[in-house]
Motif scaffolding. Structure first.
Motif, PDB file in Angstrom:
ATOM      1  N   ASP A   1      54.446   1.756  -2.511  1.00  0.00           N
ATOM      2  CA  ASP A   1      55.445   0.697  -2.370  1.00  0.00           C
ATOM      3  C   ASP A   1      56.835   1.221  -2.685  1.00  0.00           C
ATOM      4  O   ASP A   1      57.793   0.947  -1.970  1.00  0.00           O
ATOM      5  CB  ASP A   1      55.146  -0.453  -3.343  1.00  0.00           C
ATOM      6  N   LEU A   2      56.936   1.962  -3.772  1.00  0.00           N
ATOM      7  CA  LEU A   2      58.257   2.435  -4.191  1.00  0.00           C
ATOM      8  C   LEU A   2      58.783   3.506  -3.243  1.00  0.00           C
ATOM      9  O   LEU A   2      59.986   3.562  -3.002  1.00  0.00           O
ATOM     10  CB  LEU A   2      58.202   2.959  -5.637  1.00  0.00           C
ATOM     11  N   ILE A   3      57.884   4.327  -2.709  1.00  0.00           N
ATOM     12  CA  ILE A   3      58.331   5.324  -1.728  1.00  0.00           C
ATOM     13  C   ILE A   3      58.917   4.612  -0.512  1.00  0.00           C
ATOM     14  O   ILE A   3      60.003   4.931  -0.031  1.00  0.00           O
ATOM     15  CB  ILE A   3      57.159   6.241  -1.310  1.00  0.00           C
ATOM     16  N   GLU A   4      58.198   3.590  -0.062  1.00  0.00           N
ATOM     17  CA  GLU A   4      58.661   2.833   1.095  1.00  0.00           C
ATOM     18  C   GLU A   4      59.997   2.160   0.798  1.00  0.00           C
ATOM     19  O   GLU A   4      60.925   2.187   1.606  1.00  0.00           O
ATOM     20  CB  GLU A   4      57.605   1.787   1.442  1.00  0.00           C
ATOM     21  N   GLU A   5      60.084   1.582  -0.374  1.00  0.00           N
ATOM     22  CA  GLU A   5      61.307   0.889  -0.781  1.00  0.00           C
ATOM     23  C   GLU A   5      62.488   1.866  -0.819  1.00  0.00           C
ATOM     24  O   GLU A   5      63.583   1.542  -0.362  1.00  0.00           O
ATOM     25  CB  GLU A   5      61.085   0.267  -2.167  1.00  0.00           C
ATOM     26  N   THR A   6      62.246   3.056  -1.375  1.00  0.00           N
ATOM     27  CA  THR A   6      63.309   4.062  -1.444  1.00  0.00           C
ATOM     28  C   THR A   6      63.812   4.409  -0.044  1.00  0.00           C
ATOM     29  O   THR A   6      65.016   4.474   0.193  1.00  0.00           O
ATOM     30  CB  THR A   6      62.779   5.354  -2.106  1.00  0.00           C
ATOM     31  N   GLN A   7      62.872   4.610   0.868  1.00  0.00           N
ATOM     32  CA  GLN A   7      63.277   4.969   2.226  1.00  0.00           C
ATOM     33  C   GLN A   7      64.066   3.840   2.876  1.00  0.00           C
ATOM     34  O   GLN A   7      65.049   4.077   3.572  1.00  0.00           O
ATOM     35  CB  GLN A   7      62.044   5.303   3.068  1.00  0.00           C
ATOM     36  N   ARG A   8      63.633   2.615   2.593  1.00  0.00           N
ATOM     37  CA  ARG A   8      64.318   1.453   3.172  1.00  0.00           C
ATOM     38  C   ARG A   8      65.753   1.356   2.651  1.00  0.00           C
ATOM     39  O   ARG A   8      66.694   1.166   3.422  1.00  0.00           O
ATOM     40  CB  ARG A   8      63.553   0.185   2.795  1.00  0.00           C
TER      41      ARG A   8
ATOM     42  N   ILE B   1      74.077   8.324  -4.945  1.00  0.00           N
ATOM     43  CA  ILE B   1      72.830   8.254  -5.706  1.00  0.00           C
ATOM     44  C   ILE B   1      72.735   6.914  -6.441  1.00  0.00           C
ATOM     45  O   ILE B   1      71.691   6.283  -6.480  1.00  0.00           O
ATOM     46  CB  ILE B   1      72.730   9.449  -6.682  1.00  0.00           C
ATOM     47  N   LEU B   2      73.897   6.478  -6.966  1.00  0.00           N
ATOM     48  CA  LEU B   2      73.944   5.188  -7.656  1.00  0.00           C
ATOM     49  C   LEU B   2      73.552   4.051  -6.716  1.00  0.00           C
ATOM     50  O   LEU B   2      72.798   3.153  -7.085  1.00  0.00           O
ATOM     51  CB  LEU B   2      75.366   4.969  -8.176  1.00  0.00           C
ATOM     52  N   SER B   3      74.045   4.130  -5.480  1.00  0.00           N
ATOM     53  CA  SER B   3      73.765   3.068  -4.513  1.00  0.00           C
ATOM     54  C   SER B   3      72.290   3.023  -4.146  1.00  0.00           C
ATOM     55  O   SER B   3      71.807   2.067  -3.568  1.00  0.00           O
ATOM     56  CB  SER B   3      74.604   3.251  -3.253  1.00  0.00           C
ATOM     57  N   LEU B   4      71.586   4.093  -4.482  1.00  0.00           N
ATOM     58  CA  LEU B   4      70.149   4.138  -4.208  1.00  0.00           C
ATOM     59  C   LEU B   4      69.354   3.675  -5.430  1.00  0.00           C
ATOM     60  O   LEU B   4      68.419   2.895  -5.341  1.00  0.00           O
ATOM     61  CB  LEU B   4      69.773   5.572  -3.842  1.00  0.00           C
ATOM     62  N   ILE B   5      69.788   4.181  -6.604  1.00  0.00           N
ATOM     63  CA  ILE B   5      69.000   3.949  -7.812  1.00  0.00           C
ATOM     64  C   ILE B   5      69.090   2.497  -8.291  1.00  0.00           C
ATOM     65  O   ILE B   5      68.078   1.901  -8.656  1.00  0.00           O
ATOM     66  CB  ILE B   5      69.436   4.933  -8.919  1.00  0.00           C
ATOM     67  N   VAL B   6      70.298   1.940  -8.269  1.00  0.00           N
ATOM     68  CA  VAL B   6      70.451   0.577  -8.794  1.00  0.00           C
ATOM     69  C   VAL B   6      69.573  -0.423  -8.026  1.00  0.00           C
ATOM     70  O   VAL B   6      68.770  -1.125  -8.641  1.00  0.00           O
ATOM     71  CB  VAL B   6      71.929   0.146  -8.826  1.00  0.00           C
ATOM     72  N   PRO B   7      69.642  -0.466  -6.680  1.00  0.00           N
ATOM     73  CA  PRO B   7      68.768  -1.420  -5.988  1.00  0.00           C
ATOM     74  C   PRO B   7      67.294  -1.127  -6.208  1.00  0.00           C
ATOM     75  O   PRO B   7      66.478  -2.044  -6.276  1.00  0.00           O
ATOM     76  CB  PRO B   7      69.123  -1.244  -4.511  1.00  0.00           C
ATOM     77  N   LEU B   8      66.956   0.155  -6.343  1.00  0.00           N
ATOM     78  CA  LEU B   8      65.555   0.520  -6.538  1.00  0.00           C
ATOM     79  C   LEU B   8      65.038  -0.026  -7.873  1.00  0.00           C
ATOM     80  O   LEU B   8      63.959  -0.583  -7.954  1.00  0.00           O
ATOM     81  CB  LEU B   8      65.415   2.037  -6.496  1.00  0.00           C
ATOM     82  N   PHE B   9      65.870   0.112  -8.918  1.00  0.00           N
ATOM     83  CA  PHE B   9      65.493  -0.414 -10.232  1.00  0.00           C
ATOM     84  C   PHE B   9      65.375  -1.933 -10.189  1.00  0.00           C
ATOM     85  O   PHE B   9      64.417  -2.500 -10.697  1.00  0.00           O
ATOM     86  CB  PHE B   9      66.525  -0.011 -11.288  1.00  0.00           C
ATOM     87  N   VAL B  10      66.381  -2.565  -9.572  1.00  0.00           N
ATOM     88  CA  VAL B  10      66.364  -4.026  -9.501  1.00  0.00           C
ATOM     89  C   VAL B  10      65.087  -4.490  -8.828  1.00  0.00           C
ATOM     90  O   VAL B  10      64.387  -5.372  -9.317  1.00  0.00           O
ATOM     91  CB  VAL B  10      67.606  -4.544  -8.734  1.00  0.00           C
ATOM     92  N   SER B  11      64.729  -3.844  -7.708  1.00  0.00           N
ATOM     93  CA  SER B  11      63.562  -4.333  -6.989  1.00  0.00           C
ATOM     94  C   SER B  11      62.277  -3.964  -7.715  1.00  0.00           C
ATOM     95  O   SER B  11      61.313  -4.730  -7.690  1.00  0.00           O
ATOM     96  CB  SER B  11      63.579  -3.842  -5.544  1.00  0.00           C
ATOM     97  N   ALA B  12      62.251  -2.814  -8.388  1.00  0.00           N
ATOM     98  CA  ALA B  12      61.042  -2.442  -9.135  1.00  0.00           C
ATOM     99  C   ALA B  12      60.793  -3.434 -10.270  1.00  0.00           C
ATOM    100  O   ALA B  12      59.671  -3.871 -10.491  1.00  0.00           O
ATOM    101  CB  ALA B  12      61.177  -1.026  -9.673  1.00  0.00           C
ATOM    102  N   LEU B  13      61.885  -3.798 -10.987  1.00  0.00           N
ATOM    103  CA  LEU B  13      61.732  -4.756 -12.087  1.00  0.00           C
ATOM    104  C   LEU B  13      61.296  -6.121 -11.547  1.00  0.00           C
ATOM    105  O   LEU B  13      60.459  -6.798 -12.134  1.00  0.00           O
ATOM    106  CB  LEU B  13      63.045  -4.880 -12.860  1.00  0.00           C
ATOM    107  N   GLN B  14      61.890  -6.470 -10.403  1.00  0.00           N
ATOM    108  CA  GLN B  14      61.529  -7.750  -9.785  1.00  0.00           C
ATOM    109  C   GLN B  14      60.048  -7.773  -9.415  1.00  0.00           C
ATOM    110  O   GLN B  14      59.333  -8.734  -9.685  1.00  0.00           O
ATOM    111  CB  GLN B  14      62.402  -7.953  -8.536  1.00  0.00           C
ATOM    112  N   ARG B  15      59.592  -6.658  -8.833  1.00  0.00           N
ATOM    113  CA  ARG B  15      58.189  -6.546  -8.444  1.00  0.00           C
ATOM    114  C   ARG B  15      57.276  -6.652  -9.663  1.00  0.00           C
ATOM    115  O   ARG B  15      56.240  -7.307  -9.630  1.00  0.00           O
ATOM    116  CB  ARG B  15      57.924  -5.212  -7.781  1.00  0.00           C
ATOM    117  N   ALA B  16      57.676  -5.975 -10.730  1.00  0.00           N
ATOM    118  CA  ALA B  16      56.870  -5.985 -11.949  1.00  0.00           C
ATOM    119  C   ALA B  16      56.739  -7.408 -12.469  1.00  0.00           C
ATOM    120  O   ALA B  16      55.657  -7.858 -12.849  1.00  0.00           O
ATOM    121  CB  ALA B  16      57.511  -5.080 -12.992  1.00  0.00           C
TER     122      ALA B  16
END
Lengths: 282, 267
Positions: B169-176, B200-215
């Protein structure tokens, strides 16, 4: 300058057991200055197709022409930034791409990347266009509601002032009034600023009400490309693709079945009522 | 992401695939312990042969094993370099302008390479023939005896299986997100240092937000279905040891004993 796909195929994970052919031999031209809808069931290759428009995906074979750029498979394209500045692509659920501290900064991000001098002005204009009030500009994008986030994300693309705007299911998950105002915005962008709009959607009511042309996809291939009027002449063409025609068309068809004579084009419930009431009075 | 051969499950129909994950884990642990005994070339030959037989039985392509060694190549070259500088025992093999290579340095590196290779071969066989979920079930069962010492075996297993479940899921999310930001002019390859940090920031921040949301979503969904970590639970899939499982454990035990004997003989 039309947008042209010539014999385009796209294969994911070529050479592995996970090989998947998403597009096979697609030939398509999309007219500039029109609103084109791309429809088809899930997994038919719609998203793969639109990602070729700004070279996020490169064709495995074939040729894609967008604006004055030609992308040929196997060649390494140069100056992708120039292309991406002119073809704005809004992904599904774009609200997940927000990251800046404030809404204004986030919308400015795109124009700044492309070296705009007046990125703040462009960002403010775009935010006004999508209906975000000025009082919200300095707030964190994470504080907004889902619908507002979506608007901000779309503003982030509009602020780049692209010539072609590609939207992958822009109204998925929005409430009816939210999606209506979103579609009105795209309609205005097309009519007032002559932007080419390409929308991936499942909603036939939207296709019927807002779009000029429609492309039907299935299993990685283009099954049909026609103008919306002839696509929705009656519900039979839709049915042959397993698509449910808009309410109005289905109503018209069942009225004809009941013996009414409706030859004219029907584009609103009012015009249908007018035709039917005339025949009832007789 | 196709280079991720290390630790990937490969669905095949073989006797090893059908075995109980617990016996496979135990077998792997015993073999890894045996590898650590300094049993000389004969010992490593025996271990290598036994593991090779297991690979054959599992119908895995031997290429997969070699592919999973690739990431180690750089590390081993570095090790060889350090060893030639530090180890000055054995016969002098080469002497160029005072730069000397001794036989012991080469042997030491070869030993480590072979040990690493055997270990990777063993673990890859385990992960390639066992579904991640079965693996965690096995770990949970094996940790159960330690429960009275306060090891939360079920929680650990649940943690592992959730983490594994989120990787694709996270790999897919990162690519998206990468694609979405690329559409906004982000270029991870070019640009100044500041622009790269921003990218890199523009990638990491949304990734964290969505990972926390998913959790959070997953936690809510689990609670809504009545999940409570401490409560006793029954299982849909009950693990059962078969003849092949006992054979594997016994064979690997024999292997370990013979390695101990061999290493004694060497000493």
């Amino acid at each position: 300058m039309p947008i042209l796909f010539e014999n385009v195929s796209h294969i994911y994970s070529e050479g592995t057991p996970f090989r998947y052919s998403a597009l096979s031999n697609v030939n398509l031209d999309i007219t500039e200055g029109k609103i084109t809808a791309i429809v088809g069931e899930t997994g038919s290759g719609k998203s793969t197709l639109v990602q070729h428009l700004n070279a996020l995906l490169l064709p495995t074979s074939g040729k894609v022409t967008v604006l004055d750029r030609t992308i040929i498979s196997g060649e390494k394209p140069k100056d992708l930034k120039g292309l991406r500045r002119n073809v704005g692509l809004v992904f599904q659920f774009p609200e997940y791409q927000l990251f800046e501290e404030t809404i204004l900064k986030d919308v400015e991000f795109g124009p700044k990347n492309f070296g705009f001098e007046d990125s703040e002005k462009k960002a403010k204009e775009a935010l006004k266009m999508v209906g975000i009030e000025e009082s919200l500009f300095e707030k964190s994008p994470l504080e907004l509601s889902g619908g507002q986030k979506r608007r901000v994300a779309i503003a982030g693309i509009l602020a780049m002032n692209p010539k072609v705007i590609v939207l992958d299911e822009p109204t998925a998950g929005l409430d009816p009034s939210g999606s209506k105002s979103m579609m009105n915005l795209f309609y205005d962008l097309n009519k007032k600023y002559n932007k080419t709009i390409i929308i991936v959607t499942h909603d036939m009511e939207q296709v019927f009400a807002y779009c000029d042309e429609v492309v039907v996809m299935s299993q990685g291939q283009i099954k049909l490309k026609t103008d919306v009027k002839s696509f929705f002449k009656d519900s039979s063409l839709c049915k042959s693709f397993g698509i449910l025609a808009p309410h109005l068309i289905r109503l018209k068809d069942s009225l004809i079945e009941k013996g009414f004579k409706i030859d004219e084009e029907v584009d609103s419930i009012e015009s249908l009522v007018k035709i039917v009431s005339r025949q009832v009075k007789k | 992401m196709n280079s991720l051969t290390l630790g990937k499950y490969i669905p095949l129909d073989s006797i090893i695939h059908k075995m109980d994950p617990r016996s496979k884990i135990i077998g792997m642990l015993i073999i890894i312990v045996s590898i650590f005994f300094p049993s000389g070339w004969i010992g490593y030959g025996i271990i290598g042969l036994s593991v090779f037989v297991v690979v054959l039985l599992s119908k895995l392509n031997i290429k997969i094993i070699f592919n999973s060694m690739k990431p180690m190549m750089m590390m081993l070259l570095f090790l060889l370099f350090i060893n030639t500088l530090v180890i000055k025992d054995g016969d002098l093999l080469l002497d160029v302008f005072g730069f000397t290579i001794y036989s012991e340095a080469i042997f030491q590196t070869l030993y480590i390479t072979i040990r690493l290779f055997l270990m990777i071969m063993t673990t890859t066989t385990l992960t390639a023939t066992t579904k991640p979920l079965d693996l965690t079930l096995g770990i949970e069962d094996l940790l159960k005896p330690f429960k009275r010492f306060g090891v939360p075996s079920h929680e650990i297993a649940m943690l592992i299986s959730i983490a594994l479940r989120f990787i694709p899921d996270l790999i897919e999310e990162t690519q998206r997100i990468m694609k979405a930001q690329a559409s906004r002019g982000v270029d991870l390859k070019e640009g100044t240092f500041k622009e790269k940090i921003m990218a890199i920031l523009s990638l990491i921040v949304p990734l964290f937000v969505s990972a926390l949301q998913r959790a959070e979503d997953l936690a809510n969904a689990m609670e809504a279905r009545g999940y409570s970590p401490g409560k006793p639970r029954t299982r849909y899939k009950v693990l059962k040891m078969k003849g092949s499982d006992y054979t594997l454990i016994v064979c690997s035990l024999i292997l370990m004993v013979s390695m101990i004997v061999l290493s004694r003989m060497y000493a």
